[in-house]
Design a protein around this motif. Structure first.
Motif, PDB file in Angstrom:
ATOM      1  N   ARG A  10       0.812  -1.219   0.000  1.00 62.00           N
ATOM      2  CA  ARG A  10       0.000   0.000   0.000  1.00 62.00           C
ATOM      3  C   ARG A  10       0.844   1.267   0.000  1.00 62.00           C
ATOM      4  O   ARG A  10       0.452   2.279  -0.530  1.00 62.00           O
ATOM      5  N   ASP A  11       1.999   1.222   0.601  1.00 60.47           N
ATOM      6  CA  ASP A  11       2.829   2.418   0.717  1.00 60.47           C
ATOM      7  C   ASP A  11       3.671   2.621  -0.532  1.00 60.47           C
ATOM      8  O   ASP A  11       3.945   1.679  -1.258  1.00 60.47           O
ATOM      9  N   GLY A  12       4.102   3.847  -0.753  1.00 57.47           N
ATOM     10  CA  GLY A  12       4.991   4.149  -1.860  1.00 57.47           C
ATOM     11  C   GLY A  12       6.444   3.945  -1.457  1.00 57.47           C
ATOM     12  O   GLY A  12       6.777   3.786  -0.288  1.00 57.47           O
ATOM     13  N   TYR A  13       7.296   3.952  -2.457  1.00 58.62           N
ATOM     14  CA  TYR A  13       8.729   3.780  -2.249  1.00 58.62           C
ATOM     15  C   TYR A  13       9.476   4.819  -3.060  1.00 58.62           C
ATOM     16  O   TYR A  13       8.973   5.312  -4.066  1.00 58.62           O
ATOM     17  N   GLU A  14      10.670   5.119  -2.624  1.00 57.27           N
ATOM     18  CA  GLU A  14      11.533   6.071  -3.303  1.00 57.27           C
ATOM     19  C   GLU A  14      12.925   5.470  -3.423  1.00 57.27           C
ATOM     20  O   GLU A  14      13.409   4.828  -2.497  1.00 57.27           O
ATOM     21  N   ILE A  15      13.549   5.659  -4.565  1.00 54.60           N
ATOM     22  CA  ILE A  15      14.919   5.195  -4.786  1.00 54.60           C
ATOM     23  C   ILE A  15      15.813   6.418  -4.868  1.00 54.60           C
ATOM     24  O   ILE A  15      15.481   7.386  -5.549  1.00 54.60           O
ATOM     25  N   SER A  16      16.934   6.362  -4.167  1.00 52.88           N
ATOM     26  CA  SER A  16      17.853   7.493  -4.166  1.00 52.88           C
ATOM     27  C   SER A  16      19.286   6.997  -4.301  1.00 52.88           C
ATOM     28  O   SER A  16      19.634   5.936  -3.784  1.00 52.88           O
ATOM     29  N   ALA A  22      24.468  10.176   1.411  1.00 54.50           N
ATOM     30  CA  ALA A  22      24.214  10.756   2.734  1.00 54.50           C
ATOM     31  C   ALA A  22      22.921  10.220   3.351  1.00 54.50           C
ATOM     32  O   ALA A  22      22.779  10.243   4.577  1.00 54.50           O
ATOM     33  N   ARG A  23      22.012   9.729   2.542  1.00 57.63           N
ATOM     34  CA  ARG A  23      20.750   9.185   3.052  1.00 57.63           C
ATOM     35  C   ARG A  23      20.873   7.757   3.552  1.00 57.63           C
ATOM     36  O   ARG A  23      19.988   7.262   4.261  1.00 57.63           O
ATOM     37  N   LEU A  24      21.922   7.064   3.158  1.00 56.72           N
ATOM     38  CA  LEU A  24      22.049   5.647   3.504  1.00 56.72           C
ATOM     39  C   LEU A  24      22.092   5.443   5.009  1.00 56.72           C
ATOM     40  O   LEU A  24      22.778   6.171   5.733  1.00 56.72           O
ATOM     41  N   ASP A  25      21.387   4.435   5.467  1.00 54.67           N
ATOM     42  CA  ASP A  25      21.452   4.009   6.862  1.00 54.67           C
ATOM     43  C   ASP A  25      22.557   2.962   6.951  1.00 54.67           C
ATOM     44  O   ASP A  25      22.312   1.759   6.820  1.00 54.67           O
ATOM     45  N   THR A  26      23.790   3.422   7.132  1.00 54.06           N
ATOM     46  CA  THR A  26      24.949   2.525   7.070  1.00 54.06           C
ATOM     47  C   THR A  26      24.944   1.497   8.192  1.00 54.06           C
ATOM     48  O   THR A  26      25.460   0.393   8.001  1.00 54.06           O
ATOM     49  N   GLY A  80      10.358   7.336   5.399  1.00 52.92           N
ATOM     50  CA  GLY A  80      11.759   7.591   5.061  1.00 52.92           C
ATOM     51  C   GLY A  80      12.680   6.443   5.445  1.00 52.92           C
ATOM     52  O   GLY A  80      13.892   6.509   5.220  1.00 52.92           O
ATOM     53  N   GLU A  81      12.119   5.368   6.010  1.00 52.70           N
ATOM     54  CA  GLU A  81      12.920   4.220   6.449  1.00 52.70           C
ATOM     55  C   GLU A  81      13.526   3.499   5.248  1.00 52.70           C
ATOM     56  O   GLU A  81      12.850   3.230   4.259  1.00 52.70           O
ATOM     57  N   GLN A  82      14.811   3.170   5.363  1.00 52.93           N
ATOM     58  CA  GLN A  82      15.468   2.419   4.300  1.00 52.93           C
ATOM     59  C   GLN A  82      15.065   0.958   4.396  1.00 52.93           C
ATOM     60  O   GLN A  82      15.164   0.338   5.446  1.00 52.93           O
TER      61      GLN A  82
END
Length: 151
Positions: A14-20, A24-28, A68-70
């Motif tokens: 149901r939720d959308g997703y975003e690819i980046s 700097a956004r990565l949850d290392t 915004g969760e990876q």
């Protein structure tokens, strides 16, 4: 950055997703935990090695647009002109089985294909069917390829 919505295109999501590709956004922390504990090819990989791999690669993160969760990661080693190696592909187990991973890797492939690369390589132990649906195929002449493995 490419965006896609799951609703209407990917069953059961149901939720959308975003690819980046923004490193700097990565949850290392999450990426290291996923790969070093759950990915057969990277079990036990040190945090230092993972950070160096991220620093030297083109990285793709998959994120839930609502939080915004990876939820996914893919790394590409490339000269951006002739060759790319797709590796460290990982999708959070909670997201598996509903087509999100296929869409994610398709978006990565499309991004790389836009550069006019001669080939995009990958290695997999158990996801041949997924990658085949995206146009990947076994090597025509695997006897021409060689590998050097240290230690």
């Amino acid at each position: 950055m490419r965006r896609f919505r799951a609703a209407g295109r990917l069953p059961g999501v149901r939720d959308g997703y975003e690819i980046s590709t923004e490193s700097a956004r990565l949850d290392t922390d999450r990426i290291h935990r996923w790969l070093s504990r759950d990915a057969y090819w990277a079990l036990g990989r040190s945090r230092e090695k993972q950070e160096a791999a991220i620093a030297g690669s083109l990285n793709f993160g998959l994120y839930r647009t609502t939080s915004g969760e990876q939820v996914g990661y893919a790394r590409v080693v490339t000269d951006r002109t002739t060759f790319a190696w797709l590796c460290d592909v990982y999708l959070d187990p909670v997201e598996r089985g509903c087509g999100v991973g296929t869409e994610f890797i398709g978006a990565v492939r499309d991004h790389l294909d836009g550069w006019g690369l001669k080939r995009i390589m990958l290695a997999t132990h158990d996801a041949h069917g997924l990658y085949a649906r995206l146009g990947f195929r076994p090597l025509d002449r695997p006897d021409r390829w060689m590998i050097f493995e240290s230690g």
